[in-house]
Enzyme design. Structure first.
Site, PDB file in Angstrom:
ATOM      1  N   LYS A  66      27.857  -4.324  -9.516  1.00 32.67           N
ATOM      2  CA  LYS A  66      28.562  -5.300  -8.689  1.00 32.67           C
ATOM      3  C   LYS A  66      28.173  -6.702  -9.164  1.00 32.67           C
ATOM      4  O   LYS A  66      27.005  -6.944  -9.498  1.00 32.67           O
ATOM      5  CB  LYS A  66      28.161  -5.088  -7.220  1.00 32.67           C
ATOM      6  CG  LYS A  66      28.987  -5.881  -6.208  1.00 32.67           C
ATOM      7  CD  LYS A  66      28.599  -5.482  -4.772  1.00 32.67           C
ATOM      8  CE  LYS A  66      29.341  -6.295  -3.726  1.00 32.67           C
ATOM      9  NZ  LYS A  66      28.977  -5.909  -2.345  1.00 32.67           N
ATOM     10  N   SER A 141      32.721  -5.371   0.850  1.00 32.39           N
ATOM     11  CA  SER A 141      32.921  -6.253  -0.288  1.00 32.39           C
ATOM     12  C   SER A 141      32.767  -5.569  -1.638  1.00 32.39           C
ATOM     13  O   SER A 141      33.209  -6.099  -2.650  1.00 32.39           O
ATOM     14  CB  SER A 141      31.930  -7.410  -0.198  1.00 32.39           C
ATOM     15  OG  SER A 141      30.607  -6.911  -0.320  1.00 32.39           O
ATOM     16  N   SER A 165      29.560  -3.087   3.553  1.00 34.49           N
ATOM     17  CA  SER A 165      30.182  -3.402   2.263  1.00 34.49           C
ATOM     18  C   SER A 165      30.124  -2.304   1.209  1.00 34.49           C
ATOM     19  O   SER A 165      30.813  -2.376   0.199  1.00 34.49           O
ATOM     20  CB  SER A 165      29.575  -4.672   1.669  1.00 34.49           C
ATOM     21  OG  SER A 165      30.169  -5.804   2.258  1.00 34.49           O
TER      22      SER A 165
END
Lengths: 486, 477
Positions: A66, A141, A165
């Site tokens: 990420k 996210s 997330s």
């Protein structure tokens, strides 16, 4: 090949059926396809090379990071314009730990700007599309990571989880998302959103892989004072599927249809499917009890989350001034330059959260909002701990159903107050509890998920229950099949 | 003197000595090269987290104990949020809710009285970067960012500049004695904020408080306080006291005045909240006790000891304790069993003069106590004269050789027969003087001693000479 599990890939590598270089090449090629179709990445590391294959299960196998994990020499943006050209000179501890295993990063995945969003539509590189249906969001996210793992780019990608997330996009993309106990994985090098709620974690296609990866990422880190020694915790080795006698509970106020007058058919289907999944556990010898919790307390969850996360975020992101790193703003003095940098760099969503956070922290408001939110957080955590003394874990459906449409105007507006069922995963962040989402079915050809959350340090137990449950269903290892039939 | 009573409070920031910075492993040390003692943590690159320097916490606890403060059960920190280019994170990690020390007090000696200073709190925090402003640019040096800083906040308990400065001087000395800071004002290691208000002598309510920020020398503290008392007094006398505003001012060295920065209305809301990345740390009783045991005797107590036990004059004792190096040197002399008064005298008269002459520090001075002992012991036994002692002192310093080398050269004549012969000769040549002595001119005794010394070029053991002389003169007809 990249749709296989870590153990399968490791077998192939060890037996020389495939080389690490070949896997990397395939993962890179897949990355470009997925980028073209779903816009999942900030950076694809085209010059990534295979590594030596060792006894380590992760050696030679590609994975994704990420883009809020600091990676030395590799662009790391947090999916924000404020850091659109930022190349760090140090690597996050969790990534370093994987590097030591010989794991090969092949891309940096897109996220809602600095992790502050749940849609995957606030990345500076644009919307991330759901690989099951491009009109749908991945959730966020950790949108890019969920999208890539579900698309079969590699067996796993790193995520971070402040509210849900990791665990919500996992559900929306039909994969596994695991956020371990707070402090199990060092946060050093993870761009902070709300420090007391932030967790590192992983998205995979099966529970076993999640256990393998977190085994490698975890460990006490002198650079993160909140990390703890977990040398006696062996997640992968603890998976035995034996869950007979385990006790789970669910919260009546969240899952009982009677809470929702004129219930939406989709929500009804989601809840029915959830209860069907519980039956599978009962067959394995798990007892499941209904628990009632004061609805006022549950209803406070989303506002407590907003108060605490926005307040901490406002402070955490005050280093983004464009003075030391990031594009310099214009202005006649330094304050004007900082203002210009931040005005241009942040998306409106984030700015709104900063305003909320600042307001909450103001001297005259602190007691009313911030301190009270902390008190309610404590009440919720205490309540959960009281229940975890009796039960192995809490099991609940994720969200109100499958992934919403990206185009918000198309989304069906519910007749029901669904804020608790949408946001209950935040309990896991309040308490730093280990929490894992696994896929448990389909609604309208779109995946939905179920979540198990347990007490701090009880990760082995929680993963094992998820592992056993996963074995009763057919979604383990599934890769997204795109259908745009709506 | 003003006809009003002045009320003054101080905030004293002092950089602590340590191997590393307080929240990062980067080196804590002065460097000419900007941005050389830094890590990603000091510059707040995305993803950094603070660590905690136990040595700094220990120093802070020690200071807290010395100030008789209450040490909290748990150590934790707060964030003070504000934007400024010298503050890389956009917040400073400090202690607001539960400082390392609260509610303390300490005694200081004024010329004619002893003053009890009340301590509001003392807390540990990080320093900011340093800024250099030029006409068209400002430069930032992050070497100082993250250096451990101890902030001491007094109650408004001083009534004049002299008390305030005496306190600051004393605290600087205490920090040096504790070994927790060099407290060098010239290096900017000590910085002060000063609060000043005035009130009628018997008024119940305090006057309007004016804060003067960032005063960087004790002389400036004194000047700022005196200027501010004068300014406020004049306004009050003119019936314009309402013009004294609750505000923040700065001291302008050039004009010797204070200048308005911002009013209370524009005060910054620092939005304090608990630092989430540093878990609460239990400060154990054992640790506190261990730290207590390592607190050295402080200047005020040392001075008392020198007065009471060693009969030094107040003047001498003051000179010695006001410099930790001197005091440590003197302590070592005492530990080595050297005569206290002679050692003190040597230190003040000879050594300090020598250091000043050559602009040297005591630690670089060749004659450390163990060497000085060789001279002082001989001197106090009377084996050498003061003059000889001084000569050996000088030679030893010039040649960097131990004094005992020169004591050999100066081989004293201690042979009783030899001395008796010399004395007999001298007495037989001075019959008249013997008569005068017998008739009561006792000072003639020194004349005889002088003659013996002259004859032996000062090498005769003066004690023996005196003994033999007394004996002979008593027996003489």
């Amino acid at each position: 090949m990249m749709d296989k599990s870590i153990k399968e890939l490791h077998e192939l590598l060890i037996n020389k059926k495939v080389t690490s270089d070949e896997l990397v090449k395939e993962a890179l090629q897949k990355s470009h396809e997925v980028e073209d179709k779903y816009n999942a990445f900030v950076t694809i590391l085209d010059d990534a090379k295979g590594t030596m294959v060792t006894d380590n299960l992760l050696s030679g196998i590609p994975y994704g990071i990420k883009d809020n994990y600091s990676t030395k020499g590799i662009l790391t943006t947090g999916s924000s314009n404020t850091l659109k050209d930022y190349i760090p000179f140090f690597t996050a501890t969790a990534v370093e730990n994987l590097e030591k295993c010989g794991a090969v990063p092949v891309n940096k995945t897109a996220l809602d700007e600095f992790g502050m969003g749940g849609t995957g539509t606030t990345c500076h590189t644009g919307d991330v599309l759901n690989p099951w249906n491009k009109k749908r969001m991945c959730g966020g996210s950790s949108a890019g990571s969920a999208c890539a793992v579900a698309s079969g780019v590699y067996p796993y990608a790193l995520g971070s989880d402040t509210g849900d997330s990791i665990r919500k996009p996992a559900a929306y993309c039909g994969i596994v998302g695991y956020k371990p106990t707070y402090g199990l994985i060092s946060r050093y090098g993870l761009f902070p959103f709300a420090s007391s709620l932030d967790h590192c974690g992983v998205l995979t296609r099966c529970v076993e892989d999640a256990a393998i990866v977190v085994d490698a990422m975890k460990g006490k880190d002198a650079k993160d004072l909140t990390s703890f020694d977990s040398s006696n915790m062996h997640l992968y080795n603890s998976l035995n599927g034996n869950v007979k006698g385990k006790k789970l509970f669910y919260i009546k106020e969240i899952v009982d249809s009677s809470n929702y007058a004129n219930i939406d058919p989709l929500l009804k289907e989601h809840l029915d499917n959830y209860f069907k999944t519980l039956d599978n556990l009962k067959v394995l010898g798990v007892s499941i009890e209904e628990v009632s919790i004061d609805k006022t307390l549950l209803q406070a969850i989303p506002s407590v989350y907003v108060c605490l996360s926005c307040a901490e975020a406002t402070s955490n992101m005050s280093n983004l001034t464009g003075i030391i790193f990031g594009p310099r703003g214009n202005g006649n003095n330094v304050m004007e330059m900082i203002k210009d940098h931040r005005t241009k760099g942040f998306s409106p969503l984030i700015k709104r959260r900063f305003v909320i956070g600042s307001y909450i922290l103001q001297k005259e408001n602190q007691e009313k909002y911030f301190v009270n939110a902390q008190r309610v957080r404590r009440l919720i955590v205490d309540k959960m701990k009281e229940l975890f003394a009796k039960y192995d874990g809490l099991i609940l459906p994720v969200g109100t159903g499958p992934a919403p449409y990206i185009d918000g105007s198309v989304n069906h507006i519910s007749n029901n107050d669904t804020s608790i069922i949408e946001e209950h995963l935040q309990i896991g962040n309040f308490g730093g509890f280990p929490s894992i989402t696994i896929p448990n079915g389909f609604i309208n050809d779109l995946p939905v998920g179920i979540n198990i959350t347990g007490n701090c340090y009880d990760d082995e137990n929680i993963l094992n229950i998820a592992y056993a449950l996963e074995g009763t269903m057919n979604y383990k290892g599934q890769v997204a099949k795109e259908n745009n039939n709506e | 003197m003003s006809k009003y009573k002045a009320v003054i409070g101080l905030e004293m920031h002092c950089e602590l000595k340590s191997n590393a910075k307080v929240f990062s492993p980067a080196k804590n040390g002065y460097s000419e090269i900007p941005n050389s003692n830094i890590s990603e943590i000091d510059m707040a690159f995305p993803g950094i987290l603070p660590t905690i320097n136990k040595e700094s916490v220990r120093s802070a606890i020690m200071a807290s104990l010395v100030l008789n403060c209450q040490v909290p059960e748990y150590l934790y920190f707060d964030r003070k949020n504000y934007y400024y280019p010298d503050l890389p994170k956009g917040y400073q990690i400090t202690q607001m809710h539960d400082p390392i020390g609260t509610n303390g007090k300490i005694l200081i000696d004024m010329d004619n009285y002893t003053k009890e200073v009340l301590i509001h709190d003392i807390h540990l925090e990080e320093d900011s970067a340093s800024l250099d402003h030029y006409i068209d640019a400002s430069l930032i040096d992050y070497n100082r960012a993250g250096v451990p800083l101890l902030e001491l906040v007094t109650e408004p308990c001083f009534n004049n500049a002299s008390e305030a400065v005496t306190f600051l001087e004393y605290m600087r000395l205490v920090y040096k004695y504790l070994g927790i800071s060099d407290a060098d004002t010239k290096m900017g290691q000590v910085r002060c904020d000063v609060n000043v208000s005035i009130m009628e002598e018997n008024a119940k309510e305090l006057g309007t408080k004016v804060e003067i920020k960032n005063v960087n020398s004790f002389q400036n503290v004194k000047d700022a306080i005196n200027y501010e008392i004068k300014r406020q007094t004049e306004l009050k006398d003119l019936g314009r006291y309402e013009e004294v505003e609750q505000e923040t001012r700065r001291f302008d060295e050039e004009s010797g005045t204070t200048i308005r920065m911002r009013s209370k209305v524009d005060a910054i809301d620092y939005k304090y909240f608990v630092e989430p990345n540093i878990p609460k740390y239990k400060i154990s009783e054992e640790w506190i006790n261990e730290i207590k045991q390592n607190i050295p005797i402080l200047p005020r107590d040392r001075k008392q000891k020198y007065l009471d036990t060693y009969n030094l004059s107040e003047y001498d004792a003051n000179i010695i304790v006001k410099n930790k190096e001197y005091a440590d040197y003197f302590e070592e002399c005492l530990n080595l069993g050297m005569d206290a008064k002679i050692s003190a005298n040597y230190l003040i008269v000879n050594i300090i003069a020598y250091l000043n002459k050559y602009n040297m520090e005591l630690k670089d001075f060749y004659l450390q106590p163990k060497y000085l002992k060789q001279i002082i012991d001989e001197l106090s036994k009377g084996n050498i004269s003061s003059k000889q002692a001084k000569e050996i002192f000088t030679k030893s310093l010039e040649e960097h050789k131990e004094p005992k080398e020169f004591l050999k050269d100066n081989n004293q004549i201690s042979d009783i027969d030899e001395l008796t012969n010399i004395i007999d000769t001298i007495l037989s040549n001075n019959v008249e003087q013997i008569t005068l002595y017998k008739n009561g001119r006792t000072n003639i005794f020194d004349y005889f001693v002088g003659q013996v010394m002259k004859e032996t070029r000062g090498k005769a053991n003066p004690t023996l000479v005196k003994e033999i002389l007394t004996d002979k003169l008593n027996k003489a007809e």
